[in-house]
Design a protein around this motif. Sequence first.
Motif, PDB file in Angstrom:
ATOM      1  N   UNK A   1      23.021  51.949  23.225  1.00  0.00           N
ATOM      2  CA  UNK A   1      21.718  52.359  23.107  1.00  0.00           C
ATOM      3  C   UNK A   1      21.407  54.254  22.059  1.00  0.00           C
ATOM      4  N   UNK A   2      22.617  55.012  23.136  1.00  0.00           N
ATOM      5  CA  UNK A   2      21.454  56.232  22.599  1.00  0.00           C
ATOM      6  C   UNK A   2      23.068  56.852  22.973  1.00  0.00           C
ATOM      7  N   UNK A   3      22.805  58.285  22.853  1.00  0.00           N
ATOM      8  CA  UNK A   3      23.865  59.093  23.473  1.00  0.00           C
ATOM      9  C   UNK A   3      23.796  59.977  25.179  1.00  0.00           C
TER      10      UNK A   3
ATOM     11  N   UNK B   1      23.473  51.068  27.707  1.00  0.00           N
ATOM     12  CA  UNK B   1      24.415  49.734  26.944  1.00  0.00           C
ATOM     13  C   UNK B   1      23.126  48.201  27.503  1.00  0.00           C
ATOM     14  N   UNK B   2      22.916  47.958  25.493  1.00  0.00           N
ATOM     15  CA  UNK B   2      21.453  46.905  25.867  1.00  0.00           C
ATOM     16  C   UNK B   2      22.896  46.141  24.358  1.00  0.00           C
ATOM     17  N   UNK B   3      21.685  45.014  24.116  1.00  0.00           N
ATOM     18  CA  UNK B   3      21.635  43.988  22.769  1.00  0.00           C
ATOM     19  C   UNK B   3      20.923  44.115  22.347  1.00  0.00           C
ATOM     20  N   UNK B   4      21.018  43.535  21.434  1.00  0.00           N
ATOM     21  CA  UNK B   4      19.683  43.920  19.539  1.00  0.00           C
ATOM     22  C   UNK B   4      20.468  42.654  18.953  1.00  0.00           C
TER      23      UNK B   4
ATOM     24  N   UNK C   1      20.701  43.018  15.218  1.00  0.00           N
ATOM     25  CA  UNK C   1      21.600  43.413  13.961  1.00  0.00           C
ATOM     26  C   UNK C   1      22.457  44.502  14.616  1.00  0.00           C
ATOM     27  N   UNK C   2      23.245  44.356  13.394  1.00  0.00           N
ATOM     28  CA  UNK C   2      24.589  44.879  13.997  1.00  0.00           C
ATOM     29  C   UNK C   2      25.029  46.072  12.803  1.00  0.00           C
ATOM     30  N   UNK C   3      24.773  46.804  12.818  1.00  0.00           N
ATOM     31  CA  UNK C   3      25.130  48.804  12.751  1.00  0.00           C
ATOM     32  C   UNK C   3      25.841  48.934  13.392  1.00  0.00           C
ATOM     33  N   UNK C   4      25.219  50.832  13.235  1.00  0.00           N
ATOM     34  CA  UNK C   4      26.529  51.562  13.198  1.00  0.00           C
ATOM     35  C   UNK C   4      27.279  51.701  15.020  1.00  0.00           C
ATOM     36  N   UNK C   5      24.968  51.541  15.310  1.00  0.00           N
ATOM     37  CA  UNK C   5      25.377  51.687  16.861  1.00  0.00           C
ATOM     38  C   UNK C   5      26.481  50.381  17.778  1.00  0.00           C
TER      39      UNK C   5
END
Length: 206
Positions: A176-178, A182-185, A187-191
């Motif tokens: 989730x960040x630089x 680590x988390x879960x969302x 949607x399925x995009x670049x992250x």
Amino acid sequence: YSKLFANVHDDLVKATEVEDLWRVSHDGDAYTLQSVRTGNYLGAARDNTVYASEQSAEAESWTINEINDGKFCVKNVLRQQWLRVREAGDNYHVELNDGRYCGSWAWWTFERVNQVPILFNGDYTIENIKSQRFLANLNGDDVAGAEFPHVWRVTQESENVFSLLDLDTDNYLRCGSNQGEVNAVGHNLAWERWIITVESNGDYCI
């Protein structure tokens, strides 16, 4: 060209550095070639393009003939053309040739393997070797090591890149960040894309 032959994702077939394994099965007077990575069958279209298909029919049937010294020629049964690699700048295209003979650009070697070290699409539990805890999306967007397994759907999104979906929550594993959170969302995009590699002992790194 000393390139590996791979169905890297979807219907795309390339001569590349990415490892793939193919299950060669006898089918009457011909063979089918099925990618272990994707489960797709090698096929050829009318315009001499080569693709990977979920279906296995005449366009996905091939003859394999040894010519000499462990070199093989592979011909599509429906199109009656040879499978070859064509160099175009820095790219190597897999296609059918339009000639009547099998030249050096259409020579292939086959190497039998007894184990399948690569990852392909499917449902998995993911266990950390040191902690012996299972990767899990427990509550909301929290990801933790759980005592009991959670099942993740691993899907190849591009060349050697995968998404991981927790089937209990329908959330994707995400960086989730630089700072490496680590988390879960949902949607399925670049992250939410991950490189998964196989170690020599059969363990995986994500």
